[in-house]
Design a protein around this motif. Structure first.
Motif, PDB file in Angstrom:
ATOM      1  N   SER A 141      -0.089  -1.220   8.288  1.00 53.20           N
ATOM      2  CA  SER A 141      -0.624  -1.643   6.996  1.00 53.20           C
ATOM      3  C   SER A 141       0.032  -0.963   5.795  1.00 53.20           C
ATOM      4  O   SER A 141       0.168  -1.572   4.741  1.00 53.20           O
ATOM      5  CB  SER A 141      -2.140  -1.374   6.948  1.00 53.20           C
ATOM      6  N   VAL A 142       0.414   0.304   5.953  1.00 57.85           N
ATOM      7  CA  VAL A 142       0.936   1.080   4.830  1.00 57.85           C
ATOM      8  C   VAL A 142       2.428   0.806   4.654  1.00 57.85           C
ATOM      9  O   VAL A 142       3.205   0.852   5.611  1.00 57.85           O
ATOM     10  CB  VAL A 142       0.693   2.586   5.045  1.00 57.85           C
ATOM     11  N   SER A 143       2.837   0.513   3.426  1.00 59.97           N
ATOM     12  CA  SER A 143       4.238   0.177   3.134  1.00 59.97           C
ATOM     13  C   SER A 143       5.074   1.394   2.782  1.00 59.97           C
ATOM     14  O   SER A 143       6.280   1.430   3.034  1.00 59.97           O
ATOM     15  CB  SER A 143       4.305  -0.824   1.977  1.00 59.97           C
ATOM     16  N   LEU A 144       4.423   2.401   2.198  1.00 61.99           N
ATOM     17  CA  LEU A 144       5.166   3.540   1.671  1.00 61.99           C
ATOM     18  C   LEU A 144       4.271   4.770   1.649  1.00 61.99           C
ATOM     19  O   LEU A 144       3.084   4.675   1.338  1.00 61.99           O
ATOM     20  CB  LEU A 144       5.661   3.224   0.251  1.00 61.99           C
ATOM     21  N   ILE A 158       0.847  -1.199   0.000  1.00 59.70           N
ATOM     22  CA  ILE A 158       0.000   0.000   0.000  1.00 59.70           C
ATOM     23  C   ILE A 158       0.875   1.239   0.000  1.00 59.70           C
ATOM     24  O   ILE A 158       1.751   1.400   0.854  1.00 59.70           O
ATOM     25  CB  ILE A 158      -0.936   0.018   1.225  1.00 59.70           C
ATOM     26  N   CYS A 159       0.618   2.115  -0.964  1.00 56.50           N
ATOM     27  CA  CYS A 159       1.319   3.399  -1.065  1.00 56.50           C
ATOM     28  C   CYS A 159       0.306   4.507  -0.791  1.00 56.50           C
ATOM     29  O   CYS A 159      -0.716   4.608  -1.475  1.00 56.50           O
ATOM     30  CB  CYS A 159       1.935   3.545  -2.451  1.00 56.50           C
ATOM     31  N   LEU A 160       0.572   5.341   0.196  1.00 47.05           N
ATOM     32  CA  LEU A 160      -0.352   6.397   0.617  1.00 47.05           C
ATOM     33  C   LEU A 160       0.249   7.764   0.321  1.00 47.05           C
ATOM     34  O   LEU A 160       1.404   8.017   0.655  1.00 47.05           O
ATOM     35  CB  LEU A 160      -0.640   6.268   2.115  1.00 47.05           C
ATOM     36  N   GLU A 161      -0.528   8.638  -0.302  1.00 46.08           N
ATOM     37  CA  GLU A 161      -0.058  10.003  -0.545  1.00 46.08           C
ATOM     38  C   GLU A 161      -0.421  10.883   0.638  1.00 46.08           C
ATOM     39  O   GLU A 161      -1.564  10.891   1.096  1.00 46.08           O
ATOM     40  CB  GLU A 161      -0.704  10.569  -1.817  1.00 46.08           C
ATOM     41  N   MET A 162       0.552  11.632   1.137  1.00 43.69           N
ATOM     42  CA  MET A 162       0.324  12.588   2.215  1.00 43.69           C
ATOM     43  C   MET A 162       0.923  13.921   1.774  1.00 43.69           C
ATOM     44  O   MET A 162       2.089  14.215   2.020  1.00 43.69           O
ATOM     45  CB  MET A 162       0.955  12.090   3.521  1.00 43.69           C
TER      46      MET A 162
END
Length: 288
Positions: free
Chosen positions: A63-66, A14-18
């Motif tokens: 849960s988030v990988s990146l 999972i790749c999350l944009e912040m």
């Protein structure tokens, strides 16, 4: 978070944009504004959402990988980051430049917030008008937002009624008309108010993407140090000092002979999303 957990169990990274972090100071200002206006229901609701966010974000690392970030961090909330800068597409063409005699048109387009630093431009414009009248300088502010009432009051205090136009929200051809008459655009020049050191505002890239020279902070290194785009970018200090209109005029005189298409092509070569995502995919492959 339950959905993230489900994806993780399927061995899906999972790749999350912040896009903005930290954002707590900005959110506290919203809470403070609602409290001062005696909006009890809004204050309680906002406070609960902030508390919920603080609790849930702490669990992201499970849960988030990146995390993709635009502020240069190497890690957020225990999750590794890949820092990139904002990108642009080719959905909007180059503007149609309209030349003016003895007038310099400045343009700002965005949701108006304190972090954009427009008060710096207004203070500089007021100082300029006391000492000079040629060329005439006019600022067009396109957009709404929480800071607009404060800017309107500042304009009244500084006697800038004839030098500033609040246009409200504009879209499509109406917005394009302002891009055409503008000579220099104003990007976000108040990121110091968010405690952000490195900064890559989307507005800077959008302005250059339509062929419009612009003003922005010196901490946007990708533009400020670019061998081509830097000449279309007037960099200013990332602090509270007024923007000197005399320097804007010198900048305008140095770039007004360039065609919008030339600026746009250089921006697309530098800021395309294809180029941005290559860095994310490369980092992603290293994690597998």
């Amino acid at each position: 978070l339950d959905f993230f957990d489900f994806l993780r169990r399927q061995n899906i990274l999972i790749c999350l944009e912040m896009p903005t972090y930290p954002y707590f100071k900005e959110r506290f200002k919203i809470l403070k504004t609602r409290f001062k206006s005696w909006d009890i229901k809004g204050t309680l609701k906002t406070g609960f959402l902030f508390l919920e966010d603080a609790v849930l974000t702490r669990q992201l690392r499970k849960s988030v990988s990146l995390i993709v970030t635009f502020a240069g961090q190497k890690e957020i909330l225990g999750v590794p980051c890949v820092p990139i800068t904002n990108g642009i597409g080719e959905t909007v063409g180059a503007r149609h430049k309209i030349d003016h005699k003895d007038q310099l048109n400045l343009l700002f387009v965005a949701n108006v917030a304190a972090a954009h630093g427009l008060d710096r431009v207004l203070n500089g414009l007021a100082s300029y008008q006391k000492n000079s009248s040629v060329p005439n300088v006019h600022l067009y502010i396109v957009g709404e937002g929480p800071e607009r009432p404060n800017l309107e009051r500042l304009c009244a205090t500084l006697h800038l009624k004839d030098a500033v136009t609040f246009c409200g929200q504009l879209f499509g051809e109406d917005l394009q008309n302002y891009y055409d008459i503008a000579d220099v655009a104003i990007s976000s020049i108040g990121s110091f108010r968010l405690n952000l050191i490195e900064w890559s505002p989307l507005k800077t890239r959008e302005y250059l993407g339509v062929g419009l020279p612009c003003i922005g902070v010196d901490t946007d290194h990708e533009v400020a140090l670019h061998p081509v785009l830097s000449k279309f970018y007037m960099k200013v200090r990332n602090d509270n000092s007024p923007i000197l209109v005399e320097e804007i005029i010198d900048f305008w005189n140095s770039v007004k002979t360039y065609e919008p298409e030339e600026i746009r092509e250089a921006a697309l070569r530098t800021f395309s999303w294809e180029q941005r995502m290559e860095k994310v995919f490369s980092y992603w492959q290293e994690m597998k």
